[in-house]
Every structure is written in C-alpha cells, then in structure tokens.
Design a protein around this motif. Structure first.
Motif, PDB file in Angstrom:
ATOM      1  N   ASP A   1      44.019  -5.151  16.880  1.00 24.76           N
ATOM      2  CA  ASP A   1      43.612  -4.263  17.959  1.00 24.76           C
ATOM      3  C   ASP A   1      44.014  -4.828  19.328  1.00 24.76           C
ATOM      4  OD1 ASP A   1      42.376  -2.008  18.957  1.00 24.76           O
ATOM      5  OD2 ASP A   1      40.404  -2.967  19.066  1.00 24.76           O
ATOM      6  N   VAL A   2      43.717  -6.102  19.545  1.00 25.98           N
ATOM      7  CA  VAL A   2      44.037  -6.746  20.827  1.00 25.98           C
ATOM      8  C   VAL A   2      45.538  -6.675  21.099  1.00 25.98           C
ATOM      9  CG1 VAL A   2      44.188  -9.001  21.981  1.00 25.98           C
ATOM     10  CG2 VAL A   2      42.059  -8.316  20.864  1.00 25.98           C
TER      11      VAL A   2
ATOM     12  N   GLN B   1      47.136  -3.244  21.961  1.00 29.29           N
ATOM     13  CA  GLN B   1      46.797  -2.726  23.286  1.00 29.29           C
ATOM     14  C   GLN B   1      48.057  -2.650  24.159  1.00 29.29           C
ATOM     15  OE1 GLN B   1      43.105  -2.835  23.531  1.00 29.29           O
ATOM     16  NE2 GLN B   1      43.598  -1.103  24.851  1.00 29.29           N
ATOM     17  N   ASP B   2      48.338  -1.485  24.698  1.00 31.76           N
ATOM     18  CA  ASP B   2      49.477  -1.291  25.608  1.00 31.76           C
ATOM     19  C   ASP B   2      50.847  -1.567  24.979  1.00 31.76           C
ATOM     20  OD1 ASP B   2      47.754  -0.666  27.722  1.00 31.76           O
ATOM     21  OD2 ASP B   2      47.465  -2.793  28.167  1.00 31.76           O
TER      22      ASP B   2
ATOM     23  N   ARG C   1      43.711   3.637  16.270  1.00 35.65           N
ATOM     24  CA  ARG C   1      43.221   3.188  17.580  1.00 35.65           C
ATOM     25  C   ARG C   1      44.257   3.282  18.682  1.00 35.65           C
ATOM     26  NH1 ARG C   1      40.816   0.915  13.593  1.00 35.65           N
ATOM     27  NH2 ARG C   1      38.608   0.335  13.696  1.00 35.65           N
ATOM     28  N   HIS C   2      45.524   3.265  18.296  1.00 36.49           N
ATOM     29  CA  HIS C   2      46.592   3.252  19.305  1.00 36.49           C
ATOM     30  C   HIS C   2      47.679   4.220  18.861  1.00 36.49           C
ATOM     31  CE1 HIS C   2      44.806  -0.491  20.848  1.00 36.49           C
ATOM     32  NE2 HIS C   2      44.610  -0.768  19.574  1.00 36.49           N
TER      33      HIS C   2
END
Ligand SMILES: Nc1nc2c(ncn2[C@@H]2O[C@H](COP(=O)(O)OP(=O)(O)OP(=O)(O)O)[C@@H](O)[C@H]2O)c(=O)[nH]1
Ligand SMILES: [Mg+2]
Lengths: 124, 179
Positions: free
Chosen positions: B77-78, B81-82, B111-112
């Motif tokens: 997840d981290v 991100q972006d 999540r992304h």
C-alpha cells in the motif's frame, strides 16, 4: 541464564523482566529479521503479526538510512507521536520492539531496553 | 524534461522483484534484504523495498520493488501510493504462487488505480509457464502478459516498455507549471 534455559524461555524471561521493570510499557515483542513474531506481550487490540512485520521493515529501512548518513551499525530505530512511541532495537538476527506511552522516562527506557536487546541477541 | 515515473514492482516471494530492479537500475540499488527464517529456497528476502532508477525511452523511471509475504501488505500500500504503474511478477516455475499473485494484485488495485502488466519470470528456463498460457489462465488480454528473464537487462526492460504502452498519455501540464 542462557546455558540452562531454552531460547524461547530466555526470550519470554527477557520480555517479562522488561515489563516488570517498566510497567507503563504498552507492549514488547521479539521478531525475526524477516518479520515473524517469536515472543510477545502486546496489549490486546494490537496485532502482533503486524508489529513484527513492521519491526523488520523499520530495521531494514533504518539500516539503509544509516548507510546513507554514515551512522555505522544500526542499533535502534524509533517512531514518536503525540500519544506514544515505539523503539525497534537490532538484536542479533532479530529485532526487539518496545511500545511506550508518551511522557515516559526515556533514559530509563533506553537503559532497560538495551539490556533486553543484548539478552535477546545472545539467543538469536 | 518530464517528471520521473514512479513504478511499483510486486509479486509473491521469489518471483524475482529484487532481481528485476537490480538488473534494470542504472544507479546503485537500495535494497533491504534480511535472512529468511522460513525455507523459501533463497538466502535473503526483502523486508521494506528495493529502489532503483533508469532512463528508458527518454523517461526517467523510479522502480520500487515490494516485499512478497502477505504480512508486509502495508508496504504494498505504501509503495503504490502515487505510483503510475505496476509490474506484477510471477515465477513461471511456481504455478502454486499464482493465487498469491492474484491476491497481491487485488489488494493493490482495490486501493490504487494503477495500470499494470503481468510478467512471468524464468523464461530462460525449461518447463516453465509461458505468458500466453498464463494470460488464458488468469483471463487477461495477451498484450498485458509478457514473459521475461529478470536476470537479463534487455528482456526485463520489455516489461517496462509494455507497461509504458499501457499508461495514459502523459500531459505536460505539470512540467509547464514547474518551468
Ligand atoms: N534464471 C532466472 N532466475 C531468476 C529469474 N528471476 C529471478 N531469478 C532468480 O530467482 C531468485 C529470485 O529472488 P529475488 O529477486 O530475491 O525474488 P523476490 O521476488 O525479490 O523475493 P522476495 O523479496 O523474497 O519476495 C534469485 O535467485 C534470482 O536470481 C529469471 O527470470 N531467470
Ligand atoms: Mg525481493
């Protein structure tokens, strides 16, 4: 104590001593370097498996940061917030995580935690 | 100059994520390896991430390799991100890990919103799954599944080239704002 106690007994005894000496602590855990819990007394509501994995991640990242700024062999990595702190100590082939509330006596915590980390590293 | 593209390299344990980043990076790779306490058939495993950079097709690419074990899902997840794209690696020699790969893919894409390609490693070895068979098996369009040898630069790069084709056209507004 190492000679007569099993590895698991040493780990459990070390964590018990640490909790007894610092009753304010919210949790203590020992994980392998690849993030599996091997001994723990985490307070209810904290997922020990997750903390163990994060302890390994923190130490892995801490080592690289240390390399970059030239701080030598990693001994400890910490995270502090308004409501508490967690310290990750390199302990042989494992990691000791100590979760503390805000406002603890840090000098005492460091001293006790380093002793515990030394005991842990003697069996890992 | 366009901005660097952040790409995530994920997949199950031993798929070849660290190898992939090391093969492709033109700068010194930041790796976070630890000794495994389980038998995973290799002497080290990633506990935080791999980081490497390269230039490809006039693009600066930043590669972030993830750990493979489920217990490190917070890092998936981290790192996602972006990010602007995802390379999912699976070992062609390890079909029993395909469900784990699907689990990671679903975790990240839930999540992304990330375009992704699926790359099957170990194509230099005999008896491994081929990309066209895997595409059928996981029901992805054939152009989204490729076979690579993660230890070979030219071969590994084809996964990135394919991923770049799947990225939405990049506008240069960001750049104009910066200059
Ligand atoms: N011959 C061959 N070997 C490969 C290929 N991809 C990976 N390997 C080997 O397989 C092993 C994979 O190891 P890693 O790159 O550490 O795998 P990883 O996906 O990073 O694994 P974790 O970090 O533990 O999740 C290494 O020994 C590589 O040399 C490939 O395409 N061909
Ligand atoms: Mg790896």
């Amino acid at each position: 104590m190492t000679s007569t106690m099993s590895k698991q007994e040493v780990l459990n005894a070390t964590l018990s001593t640490l909790r007894a000496n610092l009753p304010e602590l919210k949790g203590v855990l020992v994980a392998t370097a690849d993030g599996l819990p091997i001994a723990q007394t985490m307070s209810a509501g904290t997922d020990a498996n997750r903390v163990a994995a994060m302890a390994a991640t923190a130490l892995g990242l801490g080592k690289r940061i240390g390399d970059t700024v030239g701080s030598g062999v990693l001994t400890e990595m910490s995270v502090s917030g308004t409501d508490g702190m967690v310290f990750f100590y390199a302990a042989g082939r494992g990691v000791l995580a100590v979760v503390a509330p805000a406002g603890m006596n840090l000098g005492l915590l460091m001293m006790e935690a380093r002793d515990a980390a030394t005991a842990v590293s003697s069996v890992l | 100059m366009t901005r660097p593209l952040k790409l995530v390299i994920s997949g199950p344990v031993g798929a070849g994520k660290t190898t992939f980043v090391q093969t492709l990076s033109e700068t010194e790779v930041i790796a976070t390896e630890a000794v495994p306490s389980e038998d995973i058939g290799k002497p080290s495993t990633t506990v935080a991430f791999d980081y490497g950079t390269l230039r490809l097709e006039d693009q600066e690419l930043h590669l972030y390799g993830t750990p493979g074990q489920d217990r490190f899902d917070f890092m998936w997840d981290v790192l996602a991100q972006d990010a602007l794209g995802l390379v999912m690696l699976v070992g062609g020699h390890k079909p029993r890990d395909f469900p784990a790969a699907r689990g990671i893919l679903e975790y990240i894409t839930a999540r992304h919103q990330l375009p992704f390609v699926l790359a099957v490693t170990r194509q230099d070895q005999p008896g491994v799954w081929r990309p066209e068979d895997l595409a059928l098996y996981v029901q992805l369009p054939p152009h989204q599944v490729i076979g690579i040898d993660a230890t070979n630069r030219a071969s590994a790069a084809t996964a990135l080239v394919r991923l770049l084709e799947h990225l939405p056209a990049r506008h240069d507004q960001d750049v104009t704002l910066l200059t």
